[in-house]
Scaffold this motif. Structure first.
Motif, PDB file in Angstrom:
ATOM      1  N   VAL A   1       0.854  -1.187   0.000  1.00  0.00           N
ATOM      2  CA  VAL A   1       0.000   0.000   0.000  1.00  0.00           C
ATOM      3  C   VAL A   1       0.886   1.232   0.000  1.00  0.00           C
ATOM      4  CG1 VAL A   1      -1.919  -1.143   1.161  1.00  0.00           C
ATOM      5  CG2 VAL A   1      -0.183   0.023   2.514  1.00  0.00           C
ATOM      6  N   PHE A   2       0.384   2.278  -0.625  1.00  0.00           N
ATOM      7  CA  PHE A   2       1.120   3.536  -0.688  1.00  0.00           C
ATOM      8  C   PHE A   2       0.825   4.361   0.571  1.00  0.00           C
ATOM      9  CE2 PHE A   2       0.220   2.134  -4.998  1.00  0.00           C
ATOM     10  CZ  PHE A   2       1.479   2.177  -5.576  1.00  0.00           C
ATOM     11  N   HIS A   3       1.795   5.146   0.980  1.00  0.00           N
ATOM     12  CA  HIS A   3       1.571   6.037   2.120  1.00  0.00           C
ATOM     13  C   HIS A   3       1.246   7.433   1.607  1.00  0.00           C
ATOM     14  CE1 HIS A   3       5.796   6.967   1.187  1.00  0.00           C
ATOM     15  NE2 HIS A   3       5.559   8.143   1.739  1.00  0.00           N
ATOM     16  N   THR A   4       0.657   8.239   2.488  1.00  0.00           N
ATOM     17  CA  THR A   4       0.245   9.582   2.109  1.00  0.00           C
ATOM     18  C   THR A   4       1.162  10.619   2.729  1.00  0.00           C
ATOM     19  OG1 THR A   4      -1.567  11.188   2.212  1.00  0.00           O
ATOM     20  CG2 THR A   4      -1.404   9.632   4.040  1.00  0.00           C
ATOM     21  N   SER A   5       1.504  11.604   1.937  1.00  0.00           N
ATOM     22  CA  SER A   5       2.279  12.744   2.433  1.00  0.00           C
ATOM     23  C   SER A   5       1.464  14.035   2.368  1.00  0.00           C
ATOM     24  CB  SER A   5       3.567  12.913   1.608  1.00  0.00           C
ATOM     25  OG  SER A   5       3.252  13.137   0.234  1.00  0.00           O
ATOM     26  N   GLN A   6       0.227  13.934   1.876  1.00  0.00           N
ATOM     27  CA  GLN A   6      -0.592  15.132   1.696  1.00  0.00           C
ATOM     28  C   GLN A   6      -1.025  15.734   3.028  1.00  0.00           C
ATOM     29  OE1 GLN A   6      -0.945  16.271  -1.372  1.00  0.00           O
ATOM     30  NE2 GLN A   6       0.139  14.503  -2.175  1.00  0.00           N
ATOM     31  N   ILE A   7      -1.222  14.891   4.049  1.00  0.00           N
ATOM     32  CA  ILE A   7      -1.667  15.400   5.349  1.00  0.00           C
ATOM     33  C   ILE A   7      -0.644  16.374   5.916  1.00  0.00           C
ATOM     34  CG2 ILE A   7      -2.094  14.731   7.747  1.00  0.00           C
ATOM     35  CD1 ILE A   7      -3.468  12.268   6.775  1.00  0.00           C
ATOM     36  N   GLN A   8       0.619  16.016   5.829  1.00  0.00           N
ATOM     37  CA  GLN A   8       1.668  16.904   6.334  1.00  0.00           C
ATOM     38  C   GLN A   8       1.700  18.209   5.550  1.00  0.00           C
ATOM     39  OE1 GLN A   8       5.565  15.189   6.197  1.00  0.00           O
ATOM     40  NE2 GLN A   8       6.480  16.765   7.483  1.00  0.00           N
ATOM     41  N   GLN A   9       1.573  18.144   4.245  1.00  0.00           N
ATOM     42  CA  GLN A   9       1.604  19.347   3.420  1.00  0.00           C
ATOM     43  C   GLN A   9       0.423  20.265   3.731  1.00  0.00           C
ATOM     44  OE1 GLN A   9       1.805  18.094  -0.665  1.00  0.00           O
ATOM     45  NE2 GLN A   9       3.604  16.816  -0.353  1.00  0.00           N
ATOM     46  N   VAL A  10      -0.770  19.685   3.812  1.00  0.00           N
ATOM     47  CA  VAL A  10      -1.974  20.483   4.073  1.00  0.00           C
ATOM     48  C   VAL A  10      -1.904  21.140   5.441  1.00  0.00           C
ATOM     49  CG1 VAL A  10      -4.463  20.343   4.462  1.00  0.00           C
ATOM     50  CG2 VAL A  10      -3.447  19.183   2.502  1.00  0.00           C
ATOM     51  N   SER A  11      -1.576  20.365   6.472  1.00  0.00           N
ATOM     52  CA  SER A  11      -1.543  20.915   7.824  1.00  0.00           C
ATOM     53  C   SER A  11      -0.464  21.982   7.961  1.00  0.00           C
ATOM     54  CB  SER A  11      -1.311  19.792   8.840  1.00  0.00           C
ATOM     55  OG  SER A  11      -0.130  19.074   8.545  1.00  0.00           O
ATOM     56  N   MET A  12       0.705  21.767   7.362  1.00  0.00           N
ATOM     57  CA  MET A  12       1.772  22.755   7.458  1.00  0.00           C
ATOM     58  C   MET A  12       1.390  24.060   6.767  1.00  0.00           C
ATOM     59  SD  MET A  12       4.240  21.660   9.311  1.00  0.00           S
ATOM     60  CE  MET A  12       5.526  22.799   8.860  1.00  0.00           C
ATOM     61  N   LEU A  13       0.768  23.968   5.591  1.00  0.00           N
ATOM     62  CA  LEU A  13       0.385  25.174   4.862  1.00  0.00           C
ATOM     63  C   LEU A  13      -0.676  25.970   5.609  1.00  0.00           C
ATOM     64  CD1 LEU A  13       0.588  26.904   2.300  1.00  0.00           C
ATOM     65  CD2 LEU A  13      -1.196  25.493   1.299  1.00  0.00           C
ATOM     66  N   LEU A  14      -1.706  25.283   6.111  1.00  0.00           N
ATOM     67  CA  LEU A  14      -2.781  25.999   6.798  1.00  0.00           C
ATOM     68  C   LEU A  14      -2.316  26.565   8.133  1.00  0.00           C
ATOM     69  CD1 LEU A  14      -5.839  23.693   6.047  1.00  0.00           C
ATOM     70  CD2 LEU A  14      -5.232  25.855   4.969  1.00  0.00           C
ATOM     71  N   LEU A  15      -1.494  25.823   8.855  1.00  0.00           N
ATOM     72  CA  LEU A  15      -0.959  26.359  10.118  1.00  0.00           C
ATOM     73  C   LEU A  15      -0.031  27.538   9.856  1.00  0.00           C
ATOM     74  CD1 LEU A  15      -0.253  23.053  12.068  1.00  0.00           C
ATOM     75  CD2 LEU A  15      -2.013  24.760  12.569  1.00  0.00           C
ATOM     76  N   LEU A  16       0.709  27.493   8.760  1.00  0.00           N
ATOM     77  CA  LEU A  16       1.558  28.626   8.394  1.00  0.00           C
ATOM     78  C   LEU A  16       0.706  29.843   8.056  1.00  0.00           C
ATOM     79  CD1 LEU A  16       4.403  29.690   7.784  1.00  0.00           C
ATOM     80  CD2 LEU A  16       4.137  28.832   5.463  1.00  0.00           C
ATOM     81  N   ALA A  17      -0.416  29.627   7.340  1.00  0.00           N
ATOM     82  CA  ALA A  17      -1.315  30.741   7.019  1.00  0.00           C
ATOM     83  C   ALA A  17      -1.910  31.328   8.278  1.00  0.00           C
ATOM     84  CB  ALA A  17      -2.418  30.260   6.081  1.00  0.00           C
ATOM     85  N   LEU A  18      -2.277  30.470   9.238  1.00  0.00           N
ATOM     86  CA  LEU A  18      -2.828  30.960  10.496  1.00  0.00           C
ATOM     87  C   LEU A  18      -1.783  31.741  11.283  1.00  0.00           C
ATOM     88  CD1 LEU A  18      -5.452  30.803  12.174  1.00  0.00           C
ATOM     89  CD2 LEU A  18      -4.506  28.790  13.304  1.00  0.00           C
ATOM     90  N   SER A  19      -0.552  31.277  11.286  1.00  0.00           N
ATOM     91  CA  SER A  19       0.528  31.992  11.980  1.00  0.00           C
ATOM     92  C   SER A  19       0.808  33.338  11.319  1.00  0.00           C
ATOM     93  CB  SER A  19       1.793  31.134  11.991  1.00  0.00           C
ATOM     94  OG  SER A  19       1.561  29.893  12.606  1.00  0.00           O
ATOM     95  N   CYS A  20       0.802  33.375   9.986  1.00  0.00           N
ATOM     96  CA  CYS A  20       1.032  34.636   9.274  1.00  0.00           C
ATOM     97  C   CYS A  20      -0.070  35.655   9.578  1.00  0.00           C
ATOM     98  CB  CYS A  20       1.124  34.391   7.772  1.00  0.00           C
ATOM     99  SG  CYS A  20       2.617  33.511   7.257  1.00  0.00           S
ATOM    100  N   ALA A  21      -1.313  35.178   9.676  1.00  0.00           N
ATOM    101  CA  ALA A  21      -2.409  36.090  10.016  1.00  0.00           C
ATOM    102  C   ALA A  21      -2.215  36.676  11.405  1.00  0.00           C
ATOM    103  CB  ALA A  21      -3.744  35.348   9.922  1.00  0.00           C
ATOM    104  N   GLY A  22      -1.778  35.830  12.356  1.00  0.00           N
ATOM    105  CA  GLY A  22      -1.522  36.345  13.696  1.00  0.00           C
ATOM    106  C   GLY A  22      -0.384  37.340  13.736  1.00  0.00           C
TER     107      GLY A  22
END
Length: 294
Positions: free
Chosen positions: A155-176
């Motif tokens: 089975v293949f593993h997913t790396s999208q979860i890390q990318q999505v969470s990092m991008l959105l948390l970065l956007a939230l940090s930038c807004a703050g």
């Protein structure tokens, strides 16, 4: 990664139980947002996948489809295909859910109907499946042994979860950070620059309360997510997209949209439309002086 068929069945069964439990807990409002409707569709697809894989695993000699005998080869093939579809849907779900939340908070468009949300979800599933089969270059990996001797699936593993969470948390940090920098500039503006202190302080209050509400609810999940992602063990693709992840994603997208839009005057008067969230209670408090200014 090689995973035993029994582990795949147990993982899918636990995922289905988790999916339907969260859908049931949010039953009063889950169909009022695009992400909620997608969560229901995901629970249905996971249930169909689990039933199919279980039937093929138990009755490998008796399952026929259009004259073709289905074996454990098809168990691995089905898990790999659905895992690839789940992996490819991460970013489309984030983008469409973010647009839906933005339109709700900003009140730019009329509220969409449940039928339209279901249509969008059906199109999303269909287009993603076509992409996987026709454009992604996906090739299944099957063992060169008899179907009776297959006990593990690649089975293949997913790396999208890390990318999505990092991008959105970065956007939230930038807004703050942007809100904090705006507040400092408003305290000592240049002679030629005029600022509205009430607007700056209200924006800072919205961003601060949004981040506080989000972290107050999801801090333990964030901690375990970071620890799990740092471990050398990958997340199987067929488990990466689940309702628990979508609930976290829903709260994170709401937080990002609130920080970007900052409807302080509507929030102070209780007129702002916030997307439904079963985990975060998006209630904001403003001082009477701030309410008068906004």
């Amino acid at each position: 990664m090689n995973i035993s068929l029994l582990s795949i069945l147990l993982g899918l069964g636990g995922k289905c139980l988790l999916n339907w439990t969260l859908v049931f807990l949010q039953r009063n409002h889950i169909c009022k947002s695009l992400l909620g409707v997608f969560s229901v569709s995901l629970a249905v697809v996971d249930t169909a996948l689990t039933i199919s894989v279980t039937a093929l695993h138990i009755h490998t000699e008796y399952v026929f489809l259009l004259g073709l005998q289905l074996t454990r080869y098809h168990v691995c093939l089905l898990v790999q295909i659905l895992g690839q579809v789940y992996n490819s849907m991460q970013w489309p779900v984030v983008v469409l859910a973010g647009v839906d939340h933005f339109c709700t908070v900003a009140q730019r468009l009329q509220p969409t109907t449940g039928r339209f949300r279901w249509l969008v979800c059906v199109l999303m599933w269909s287009l993603t499946a076509l992409y996987v089969f026709l454009l992604s270059g996906f090739y299944p990996v099957l063992e060169d042994v008899s179907h009776n001797q297959i006990h593990h699936c690649w089975v293949f593993h997913t790396s999208q979860i890390q990318q999505v969470s990092m991008l959105l948390l970065l956007a939230l940090s930038c807004a703050g950070l942007h809100a904090g920098c705006s507040t400092r500039l408003s305290k000592d503006p240049p002679p030629q620059q005029t600022t509205d202190p009430s607007r700056t302080h209200s924006r800072r209050s919205v961003v601060y309360q949004t981040v506080h509400i989000f972290l107050n609810t999801w801090a333990p999940f964030l901690f375990f997510l970071v620890v799990f992602l740092l471990l050398p063990v990958g997340i199987p693709a067929y488990l990466g997209l689940n309702t628990a992840w979508l609930c976290f994603l829903n709260s994170l997208l709401i937080a990002v949209v609130l920080c970007v839009v900052c409807p302080a005057s509507q929030l102070a008067k209780g007129l702002a439309a916030v997307p439904p969230d079963s985990f975060c209670e998006w209630r904001f408090k403003f001082s009477s002086a701030a309410e008068d200014r906004t």
